[in-house]
Scaffold this active site. Structure first.
Site, mmCIF file in Angstrom:
data_model
loop_
_atom_site.group_PDB
_atom_site.id
_atom_site.type_symbol
_atom_site.label_atom_id
_atom_site.label_comp_id
_atom_site.label_asym_id
_atom_site.label_seq_id
_atom_site.Cartn_x
_atom_site.Cartn_y
_atom_site.Cartn_z
ATOM 1 C CD GLU A 76 -2.726 1.424 2.220
ATOM 2 O OE1 GLU A 76 -2.658 1.014 3.345
ATOM 3 O OE2 GLU A 76 -3.579 2.165 2.296
ATOM 4 C CD GLU A 107 2.624 8.153 5.118
ATOM 5 O OE1 GLU A 107 1.607 7.622 4.546
ATOM 6 O OE2 GLU A 107 2.955 9.379 5.182
ATOM 7 C CG ASP A 133 8.574 10.683 -2.302
ATOM 8 O OD1 ASP A 133 7.879 9.960 -3.037
ATOM 9 O OD2 ASP A 133 8.366 11.777 -2.208
ATOM 10 C CG ASP A 152 -1.289 13.472 -0.487
ATOM 11 O OD1 ASP A 152 -2.357 13.117 0.302
ATOM 12 O OD2 ASP A 152 -0.225 13.354 -0.007
ATOM 13 C CE LYS A 167 -1.562 26.011 -6.484
ATOM 14 N NZ LYS A 167 -1.025 26.313 -5.281
ATOM 15 C CG ASP A 226 -13.056 11.663 -1.177
ATOM 16 O OD1 ASP A 226 -11.931 11.744 -1.061
ATOM 17 O OD2 ASP A 226 -13.402 12.995 -0.702
ATOM 18 C CB THR A 249 -8.706 3.786 4.021
ATOM 19 O OG1 THR A 249 -9.315 4.947 3.699
ATOM 20 C CG2 THR A 249 -8.631 2.856 3.115
ATOM 21 C CD GLU A 250 -6.799 5.990 10.417
ATOM 22 O OE1 GLU A 250 -6.411 6.957 10.485
ATOM 23 O OE2 GLU A 250 -6.583 5.068 11.492
ATOM 24 C CD GLU A 295 -13.308 3.108 1.889
ATOM 25 O OE1 GLU A 295 -12.243 2.580 2.113
ATOM 26 O OE2 GLU A 295 -14.216 2.360 1.337
HETATM 27 N N1 SAM Z 1 -4.344 5.622 2.818
HETATM 28 C C1 SAM Z 1 -4.661 6.583 3.814
HETATM 29 C C2 SAM Z 1 -6.249 6.384 4.210
HETATM 30 O O1 SAM Z 1 -6.956 6.213 2.927
HETATM 31 O O2 SAM Z 1 -6.745 6.585 5.362
HETATM 32 C C3 SAM Z 1 -4.273 8.071 4.207
HETATM 33 C C4 SAM Z 1 -4.736 8.852 3.034
HETATM 34 S S1 SAM Z 1 -3.752 10.404 3.175
HETATM 35 C C5 SAM Z 1 -4.726 11.510 2.282
HETATM 36 C C6 SAM Z 1 -2.537 10.262 1.835
HETATM 37 C C7 SAM Z 1 -1.116 9.618 2.509
HETATM 38 O O3 SAM Z 1 -0.049 9.030 1.741
HETATM 39 C C8 SAM Z 1 -0.470 10.476 3.697
HETATM 40 O O4 SAM Z 1 -0.206 9.615 4.697
HETATM 41 C C9 SAM Z 1 0.766 10.815 2.785
HETATM 42 O O5 SAM Z 1 1.746 11.159 3.619
HETATM 43 C C10 SAM Z 1 0.967 9.506 1.899
HETATM 44 N N2 SAM Z 1 1.644 9.893 0.762
HETATM 45 C C11 SAM Z 1 1.413 10.775 -0.326
HETATM 46 N N3 SAM Z 1 2.417 10.624 -1.323
HETATM 47 C C12 SAM Z 1 3.311 9.666 -1.043
HETATM 48 C C13 SAM Z 1 4.533 9.172 -1.472
HETATM 49 N N4 SAM Z 1 4.941 9.775 -2.718
HETATM 50 N N5 SAM Z 1 5.001 8.143 -0.996
HETATM 51 C C14 SAM Z 1 4.793 7.729 0.216
HETATM 52 N N6 SAM Z 1 3.810 8.300 1.031
HETATM 53 C C15 SAM Z 1 2.904 9.125 0.284
#
Ligand code: SAM
Length: 215
Positions: free
Chosen positions: A43, A68, A96, A118, A122, A154, A192-193, A195
C-alpha cells in the site's frame, strides 16, 4: 495527511522491528525476508495503517508492505502494529514512493493499493499523483504482468484524471464503480481512515482496479 512534527518520531521508527530500514538492499529479496513464497501486496501512502493491518489480519498467506512518506504519520501506524504483534506478514517502510523501483525488483509485487492518495490539484504537480504516467511506469517495472492496482478516492477530479492516465498508457480498467459502498464490490471492502471520514460526510467513494494491458 501531515501531522505536526512529533519529537522523537524518527528515533522511535529507527528502533522499531516492524520497519525495514535498509529497504534498497531488500530489492529482489523480499521473499527471503518473509521466509515464504507468498504474494507481496503493497500500500502506497498507508497513512495510519488501519487498512493494511486489517488486510494482514484477514490474509495470513499474503505478505503486506505499507509505505508512508512521513515519520509523524508512520508513528501512528506503528502504534497500531504493536497491538497486533502476533502478525508476521506485515512490515512498513518510510520512504517516498517515487523511489519504489530501488526497493522492488521486476515481477516482485503482486498487488498495489492506493487509498485516498493526495490529489495534487495544480497541473504543475500532476507528476506527483500516484496514478500519473510516471507512477504507472514505475508500477510496470516492479509488478507481475497480470498484477492489479486498486485505487479508491472520494476526489472526482483525481478519479477522472486517473481514468485518462490509464487510457493513455499501456494499462486497462478491469473494475470500476463511482459508488463503491452501494456496489457489488462493497462486501469485500476494507474501509480506510479517510474512507470512513469522507463517506461519513456523504461523499461517494470511487474505486477502480487496473492492470497492464495483456497482450
Ligand atoms: N491511505 C490512507 C487512508 O486512506 O486513510 C491515508 C490517506 S492520506 C490522504 C495520503 C497519505 O499518503 C499520507 O499519509 C501521505 O503522507 C502519503 N503519501 C503521499 N504521497 C506519498 C508518496 N509519494 N510516498 C509515500 N507516501 C505518500
Amino acid at each position: 495527511m501531515r501531522l505536526r512534527n512529533i519529537p522523537g518520531a524518527r528515533e522511535e521508527i529507527a528502533a522499531s522491528p516492524y520497519v525495514v530500514h535498509d529497504e534498497e538492499s531488500m530489492k529482489g529479496k523480499w521473499h527471503e525476508f518473509f521466509e515464504n513464497d507468498n504474494p507481496i501486496h503493497i500500500e502506497i501512502g498507508m497513512g495510519k495503517g488501519t487498512f493494511i493491518i486489517e488486510c494482514a489480519k484477514r490474509n495470513p498467506d499474503i505478505n503486506f508492505i505499507g509505505i508512508e512518506k512521513y515519520s509523524s504519520v508512520l508513528l501512528r501506524a506503528l502504534e497500531k502494529r504493536e497491538e497486533e504483534s502476533e502478525l508476521s506478514n506485515i512490515v512498513f517502510i518510510r520512504m517516498d514512493a517515487e523511489y519504489i523501483e530501488n526497493v522492488f525488483a521486476p515481477d516482485e509485487v503482486d498487488n498495489i493499493y492506493l487509498n485516498f492518495s493526495d490529489p495534487w490539484p495544480k497541473d504543475r504537480n500532476a507528476k506527483r499523483r500516484l496514478t500519473s504516467d510516471r507512477f504507472l511506469k514505475r508500477y510496470t517495472n516492479i509488478m507481475k504482468k497480470d498484477a492489479v492496482v486498486t485505487f479508491k478516492t472520494d476526489n472526482n477530479d483525481l478519479f477522472d484524471y486517473s481514468i485518462e492516465s490509464v487510457n493513455e498508457n499501456d494499462w486497462e480498467i478491469i473494475v470500476m464503480t463511482r459508488d463503491l459502498h452501494n456496489s457489488e464490490y462493497n462486501e469485500e471492502n476494507i474501509m480506510t481512515e479517510y474512507e470512513k471520514k469522507f463517506s461519513g460526510l456523504g461523499h461517494k467513494i470511487n474505486m477502480m482496479q487496473i492492470r497492464q494491458k495483456q497482450y
